[in-house]
Design a protein around this motif. Structure first.
Motif, mmCIF file in Angstrom:
data_model
loop_
_atom_site.group_PDB
_atom_site.id
_atom_site.type_symbol
_atom_site.label_atom_id
_atom_site.label_comp_id
_atom_site.label_asym_id
_atom_site.label_seq_id
_atom_site.Cartn_x
_atom_site.Cartn_y
_atom_site.Cartn_z
ATOM 1 N N ASN A 1 10.876 6.675 -2.090
ATOM 2 C CA ASN A 1 9.665 7.461 -2.243
ATOM 3 C C ASN A 1 9.685 8.154 -3.604
ATOM 4 O O ASN A 1 10.622 7.977 -4.396
ATOM 5 C CB ASN A 1 9.506 8.476 -1.107
ATOM 6 C CG ASN A 1 10.701 9.421 -1.014
ATOM 7 O OD1 ASN A 1 11.355 9.722 -2.011
ATOM 8 N ND2 ASN A 1 10.990 9.890 0.193
ATOM 9 N N GLN B 1 -0.671 7.350 -15.412
ATOM 10 C CA GLN B 1 -1.616 7.518 -14.303
ATOM 11 C C GLN B 1 -2.983 6.946 -14.672
ATOM 12 O O GLN B 1 -3.621 6.260 -13.865
ATOM 13 C CB GLN B 1 -1.747 8.998 -13.953
ATOM 14 C CG GLN B 1 -0.490 9.602 -13.318
ATOM 15 C CD GLN B 1 -0.667 11.083 -13.019
ATOM 16 O OE1 GLN B 1 -1.422 11.461 -12.128
ATOM 17 N NE2 GLN B 1 0.013 11.927 -13.778
ATOM 18 N N ARG C 1 2.516 1.634 -3.426
ATOM 19 C CA ARG C 1 1.587 2.118 -4.451
ATOM 20 C C ARG C 1 1.378 3.626 -4.318
ATOM 21 O O ARG C 1 1.314 4.340 -5.322
ATOM 22 C CB ARG C 1 0.254 1.381 -4.352
ATOM 23 C CG ARG C 1 -0.761 1.857 -5.391
ATOM 24 C CD ARG C 1 -2.015 1.025 -5.425
ATOM 25 N NE ARG C 1 -1.781 -0.246 -6.113
ATOM 26 C CZ ARG C 1 -1.686 -1.414 -5.511
ATOM 27 N NH1 ARG C 1 -1.836 -1.497 -4.199
ATOM 28 N NH2 ARG C 1 -1.461 -2.517 -6.196
ATOM 29 N N THR C 2 1.286 4.107 -3.107
ATOM 30 C CA THR C 2 1.134 5.546 -2.892
ATOM 31 C C THR C 2 2.315 6.303 -3.480
ATOM 32 O O THR C 2 2.149 7.329 -4.156
ATOM 33 C CB THR C 2 1.013 5.848 -1.387
ATOM 34 O OG1 THR C 2 -0.179 5.241 -0.886
ATOM 35 C CG2 THR C 2 0.965 7.348 -1.129
ATOM 36 N N GLU C 3 3.525 5.794 -3.233
ATOM 37 C CA GLU C 3 4.712 6.482 -3.728
ATOM 38 C C GLU C 3 4.841 6.381 -5.238
ATOM 39 O O GLU C 3 5.246 7.346 -5.900
ATOM 40 C CB GLU C 3 5.963 5.923 -3.042
ATOM 41 C CG GLU C 3 6.042 6.207 -1.558
ATOM 42 C CD GLU C 3 5.910 7.694 -1.227
ATOM 43 O OE1 GLU C 3 6.453 8.530 -1.981
ATOM 44 O OE2 GLU C 3 5.243 8.013 -0.229
ATOM 45 N N GLU D 1 2.695 11.328 -10.824
ATOM 46 C CA GLU D 1 2.175 12.704 -10.791
ATOM 47 C C GLU D 1 3.308 13.708 -10.866
ATOM 48 O O GLU D 1 3.228 14.706 -11.601
ATOM 49 C CB GLU D 1 1.358 12.904 -9.511
ATOM 50 C CG GLU D 1 0.657 14.253 -9.454
ATOM 51 C CD GLU D 1 -0.255 14.380 -8.245
ATOM 52 O OE1 GLU D 1 -0.837 15.464 -8.077
ATOM 53 O OE2 GLU D 1 -0.381 13.398 -7.476
ATOM 54 N N VAL E 1 5.293 -1.427 -8.307
ATOM 55 C CA VAL E 1 4.817 -1.434 -6.922
ATOM 56 C C VAL E 1 5.474 -2.571 -6.142
ATOM 57 O O VAL E 1 5.943 -2.386 -5.014
ATOM 58 C CB VAL E 1 3.281 -1.551 -6.874
ATOM 59 C CG1 VAL E 1 2.799 -1.851 -5.455
ATOM 60 C CG2 VAL E 1 2.629 -0.264 -7.389
ATOM 61 N N ASP F 1 2.350 6.147 -7.346
ATOM 62 C CA ASP F 1 1.357 7.062 -7.914
ATOM 63 C C ASP F 1 1.799 8.521 -7.774
ATOM 64 O O ASP F 1 1.580 9.332 -8.680
ATOM 65 C CB ASP F 1 0.005 6.849 -7.229
ATOM 66 C CG ASP F 1 -0.633 5.514 -7.616
ATOM 67 O OD1 ASP F 1 -0.211 4.939 -8.642
ATOM 68 O OD2 ASP F 1 -1.533 5.048 -6.891
ATOM 69 N N ARG F 2 2.426 8.844 -6.651
ATOM 70 C CA ARG F 2 2.964 10.203 -6.485
ATOM 71 C C ARG F 2 4.080 10.455 -7.498
ATOM 72 O O ARG F 2 4.219 11.563 -8.027
ATOM 73 C CB ARG F 2 3.500 10.409 -5.067
ATOM 74 C CG ARG F 2 2.453 10.612 -4.011
ATOM 75 C CD ARG F 2 2.946 11.448 -2.820
ATOM 76 N NE ARG F 2 4.212 10.995 -2.284
ATOM 77 C CZ ARG F 2 5.317 11.754 -2.280
ATOM 78 N NH1 ARG F 2 5.303 12.975 -2.798
ATOM 79 N NH2 ARG F 2 6.438 11.285 -1.748
ATOM 80 N N ALA G 1 0.836 -1.211 0.000
ATOM 81 C CA ALA G 1 0.000 0.000 0.000
ATOM 82 C C ALA G 1 0.865 1.253 0.000
ATOM 83 O O ALA G 1 0.602 2.222 -0.737
ATOM 84 C CB ALA G 1 -0.924 -0.016 1.213
ATOM 85 N N ALA G 2 1.926 1.246 0.835
ATOM 86 C CA ALA G 2 2.826 2.401 0.893
ATOM 87 C C ALA G 2 3.550 2.586 -0.434
ATOM 88 O O ALA G 2 3.718 3.717 -0.919
ATOM 89 C CB ALA G 2 3.831 2.218 2.026
#
Length: 214
Positions: free
Chosen positions: A149, A122, A106-108, A114, A135, A110-111, A103-104
């Motif tokens: 990150n 995206q 995937r967040t990074e 962006e 991921v 996706d960031r 989960a962590a």
């Protein structure tokens, strides 16, 4: 050229070529009579790609057939055609959604997309096996205590965009769209080891420059 000529020029046995024809990996030749077919340069080019996928890339026959099916699908635009072929290549293991590191990660990731302004990546992220592979890799690094990150990955992403530009510049030197997509698939399978080896050599060189060789 006849089948024997195709075999001689490619270095692939006639029995193997017949197997590829039966499996749909190689398009049939132009039938001259009930027992003889004629082949051309496109068959030779495709045969070399099939051998690269199966022998070098260790791609299973069924997967190679799927990849080549997308390569040959003229109903698709070039971007979708290429993307579908690359997505069909073998990917890493699926991420474990119960793992907090996933989960962590995937967040990074996706960031990161962006930050880089990669809008297509995206949009396709929920469907993309390549996104899932990234991921998984980032999650593994984070489990080992490396704080990967978006900010740390962004410079690498920019370097890889330059690699991608060079890939497509080279791809566009080929005449037809089919040849271009074939080249991109071959590059995905064969050029990855080149990039990996260059990366390691560069690390060795930079280490020696910074710290000496003693």
């Amino acid at each position: 050229m006849r089948l024997a000529d195709l075999s001689n020029r490619s270095g692939v046995s006639t029995a193997t070529i017949k197997y590829y024809l039966r499996e749909g990996l190689l398009p049939p030749g132009r039938q001259l009579n009930a027992t003889t077919a004629e082949y051309d340069e496109s068959h030779l080019r495709r045969l070399r790609l099939v051998r690269a996928l199966i022998q070098v890339g260790r791609v299973p026959v069924a997967t190679a057939r799927e990849v080549l099916g997308h390569v040959d699908d003229e109903s698709l635009g070039r971007t979708i055609r290429l993307g579908a072929a690359l997505w069909a290549l073998p990917q890493d293991a699926e991420p474990d959604e119960a793992d907090p590191a996933v989960a962590a990660a995937r967040t990074e990731v996706d960031r990161l997309l962006e930050l880089l302004g990669w809008e297509t990546s995206q949009e396709l992220a929920p469907l993309s096996p390549v996104h899932r592979s990234l991921v998984v890799a980032v999650a593994a690094l984070r489990r080992l205590g490396y704080p990967w990150n978006a900010e740390l990955m962004a410079p690498y992403g920019k370097l890889m965009m330059e690699v991608a530009r060079r890939d497509l510049d080279f791809m566009e030197t080929h005449a037809s769209e089919a040849e271009q997509v074939e080249m991109a698939v071959a590059s995905a399978v064969l050029f990855q080891p080149v990039l990996r080896a260059l990366h390691r050599l560069a690390q060795e060189e930079e280490s020696a420059r910074r710290y000496g060789i003693e």
